[in-house]
Write an enzyme that holds these catalytic residues in place. Structure first.
Site, PDB file in Angstrom:
ATOM      1  CG  HIS A  13      -1.866   1.159   1.275  1.00 15.37           C
ATOM      2  ND1 HIS A  13      -3.199   1.002   1.564  1.00 15.37           N
ATOM      3  CD2 HIS A  13      -1.701   2.484   1.072  1.00 15.37           C
ATOM      4  CE1 HIS A  13      -3.802   2.176   1.536  1.00 15.37           C
ATOM      5  NE2 HIS A  13      -2.906   3.100   1.234  1.00 15.37           N
ATOM      6  CG  HIS A  15      -0.795   7.046  -1.083  1.00 14.63           C
ATOM      7  ND1 HIS A  15      -2.029   7.164  -1.702  1.00 14.63           N
ATOM      8  CD2 HIS A  15      -1.037   6.385   0.081  1.00 14.63           C
ATOM      9  CE1 HIS A  15      -2.958   6.607  -0.954  1.00 14.63           C
ATOM     10  NE2 HIS A  15      -2.387   6.120   0.146  1.00 14.63           N
ATOM     11  CG  LEU A  16       5.156   5.728  -5.437  1.00 12.88           C
ATOM     12  CD1 LEU A  16       5.667   4.898  -6.616  1.00 12.88           C
ATOM     13  CD2 LEU A  16       6.309   6.061  -4.497  1.00 12.88           C
ATOM     14  NE  ARG A  17       0.504  12.034  -2.223  1.00 12.95           N
ATOM     15  CZ  ARG A  17      -0.482  11.488  -1.525  1.00 12.95           C
ATOM     16  NH1 ARG A  17      -1.377  10.711  -2.092  1.00 12.95           N
ATOM     17  NH2 ARG A  17      -0.594  11.718  -0.225  1.00 12.95           N
ATOM     18  CG  ASN A  41      -4.950   8.509  -3.451  1.00 10.93           C
ATOM     19  OD1 ASN A  41      -3.879   8.002  -3.795  1.00 10.93           O
ATOM     20  ND2 ASN A  41      -5.118   9.084  -2.270  1.00 10.93           N
ATOM     21  CE  LYS A  99      -7.777   1.940  -1.113  1.00 16.19           C
ATOM     22  NZ  LYS A  99      -6.577   2.378  -0.443  1.00 16.19           N
ATOM     23  CG  HIS A 136      -9.981   4.560   3.188  1.00 16.93           C
ATOM     24  ND1 HIS A 136      -8.813   5.231   3.460  1.00 16.93           N
ATOM     25  CD2 HIS A 136     -10.865   4.961   4.133  1.00 16.93           C
ATOM     26  CE1 HIS A 136      -8.982   6.007   4.512  1.00 16.93           C
ATOM     27  NE2 HIS A 136     -10.226   5.871   4.944  1.00 16.93           N
ATOM     28  CG  HIS A 174      -5.144   2.361   5.726  1.00 15.10           C
ATOM     29  ND1 HIS A 174      -6.481   2.212   5.950  1.00 15.10           N
ATOM     30  CD2 HIS A 174      -5.043   3.208   4.676  1.00 15.10           C
ATOM     31  CE1 HIS A 174      -7.147   2.944   5.065  1.00 15.10           C
ATOM     32  NE2 HIS A 174      -6.296   3.556   4.280  1.00 15.10           N
ATOM     33  CG  LEU A 219      -8.092  10.505   7.509  1.00 14.32           C
ATOM     34  CD1 LEU A 219      -8.874  11.231   6.440  1.00 14.32           C
ATOM     35  CD2 LEU A 219      -8.906  10.393   8.800  1.00 14.32           C
ATOM     36  CG  ASP A 247      -1.778   4.878   4.071  1.00 18.59           C
ATOM     37  OD1 ASP A 247      -1.877   5.264   2.898  1.00 18.59           O
ATOM     38  OD2 ASP A 247      -2.465   5.341   5.008  1.00 18.59           O
ATOM     39  CG  HIS A 251      -0.152  15.145   2.156  1.00 14.12           C
ATOM     40  ND1 HIS A 251      -1.098  15.481   1.213  1.00 14.12           N
ATOM     41  CD2 HIS A 251      -0.551  13.960   2.672  1.00 14.12           C
ATOM     42  CE1 HIS A 251      -2.025  14.536   1.157  1.00 14.12           C
ATOM     43  NE2 HIS A 251      -1.718  13.594   2.039  1.00 14.12           N
ATOM     44  CB  ALA A 263      -5.352  12.698   6.210  1.00 15.48           C
TER      45      ALA A 263
END
Ligand SMILES: NC(=O)N[C@@H](CC(=O)O)C(=O)O
Ligand SMILES: [Zn+2]
Ligand SMILES: [Zn+2]
Length: 346
Positions: A13, A15-17, A41, A99, A136, A174, A219, A247, A251, A263
């Site tokens: 899980h 996030h790499l953007r 996302n 997802k 989620h 998560h 979150l 996760d 940011h 978050a």
């Protein structure tokens, strides 16, 4: 024990953007992980197999020289994802999961599902495909307290979903509560869970006592100590249903240290060291390898990694921040703290 060598872990899980943020973050994960399930996302979200293939190419192009990371792509489920898109995703060979973000539940979830009943045909196609649904797991009802949203999701959404689609594989992403750990343990082999380093190491006091710590805000939100303990018990129990999913959710510093902070905890730079710390505190370092490097691959039906990584016992201080996109900085989990394990240079 001065060093432990494990099968190279994977992050189930992550996030790499995109764009400059992707370039700033992907190397941190590649230094540790063999593969990663890449969250969809983005804005706009990755909703088609073609978009997932294009995003995968951007990730590979952003990798620094000399490191590797195999991106395992996901599709972002919407109210209108057609069953045919699931088939295209499976045929692409690069999409490994779908997802579910309940609309409004978390960062970039505005295009998420408003009512799962609308997705029934698509979920039937997903069950048929063998790919898991990654959830989620929080309800978004205004009348449900933020600390209760995960437990409510299990009863109101997940249990009925699994009754309607008993053949569906589900990863509860998560997880943060004793209820979720119990739910996963009691469910069939088609249900598993990822657990983050922050939910194994921190409780809500760590976020709120003595001043608010925005870099610990994510979150689902950190819970009471009894829930943290239940998660530790689950991941060290020997059950093969729990596996590593950081996760890590980058940011920029200014977006976290804000009157309305985002978050997400950025744990990628020292993910394995943080997990090792949690397992050692629980007296269960011998259970780390299964959690980090075996259980996830086994659940996804993929081969375990063939190479290894070594953690050395030595104190080192995490940086206060790292370079991020557009000249901004990003604050990692544990910034400025000292850890007792360090990944040896590959
Ligand atoms: N975990 C978070 O707090 N944030 C994630 C989204 C998510 O995984 O829910 C993000 O994309 O920033
Ligand atoms: Zn989430
Ligand atoms: Zn996430």
């Amino acid at each position: 024990m001065d060093a432990i060598t494990l099968t190279r872990p994977d992050d189930w899980h992550l996030h790499l953007r995109d764009g400059a943020a992707l370039e700033a973050t992907v190397g941190h994960s590649a230094a540790q992980m063999g593969r990663a399930i890449i969250m969809p996302n983005l804005t706009p979200p990755v909703t088609t197999a073609a978009q997932a293939e294009a995003y995968r190419e951007r990730i590979l192009a952003a990798l620094p020289a000399g490191v590797a990371l195999e991106p395992l792509m996901t599709l972002y489920l919407t109210d209108t994802t057609p069953p045919e898109e699931i088939e295209r995703a499976r045929q692409s060979g690069v999409v490994k999961a779908v997802k579910l973000y309940p609309a409004g539940a978390t960062t970039n979830s505005a295009s998420g599902v408003t009512d799962l009943a609308r997705c029934d045909n698509t979920l039937a196609a997903l069950a048929e495909s063998g790919m898991p649904l990654l959830v989620h797991g929080e309800v978004t009802d205004a009348d449900v307290d933020i600390f209760d949203r995960e437990a409510a999701f299990l009863e109101r959404v997940l249990e009925p979903l699994l009754k309607r689609h008993p053949g569906l594989s589900v990863v509860c992403e998560h997880i943060t509560t004793a209820q979720a750990a119990d739910f996963v343990l009691a469910a069939g082999d088609n249900v598993a869970a990822t657990v983050t380093p922050q939910h194994l190491l921190l409780n809500r006091n760590d976020m709120l006592v003595g001043g608010i710590r925005p870099h610990r805000y994510c979150l689902p939100i950190l819970k009471r100590e009894r829930h943290r303990r239940a998660l530790i018990k689950a991941v060290t129990s020997g059950s093969r249903k729990f596996f590593l999913g950081t996760d890590s959710a980058p940011h920029a510093q200014g977006d976290k240290e804000s009157a309305c902070g985002c978050a997400g905890v950025f744990s990628a730079p020292a993910a394995l060291e943080l997990y090792a710390t949690a397992f050692e505190q629980a007296g269960a370092l011998d259970r780390l390898e299964a959690f980090a490097s075996h259980n996830g691959a086994d659940f996804y039906g993929l081969a375990r990694n063939a190479d290894t990584v070594t953690l050395e016992r030595r104190d080192w201080q995490l940086p206060e921040s790292h370079a991020y996109a557009d000249g901004r900085r990003i604050v990692p989990m544990g910034a400025g703290e000292t850890l007792g394990w360090k990944l040896a240079a590959g």
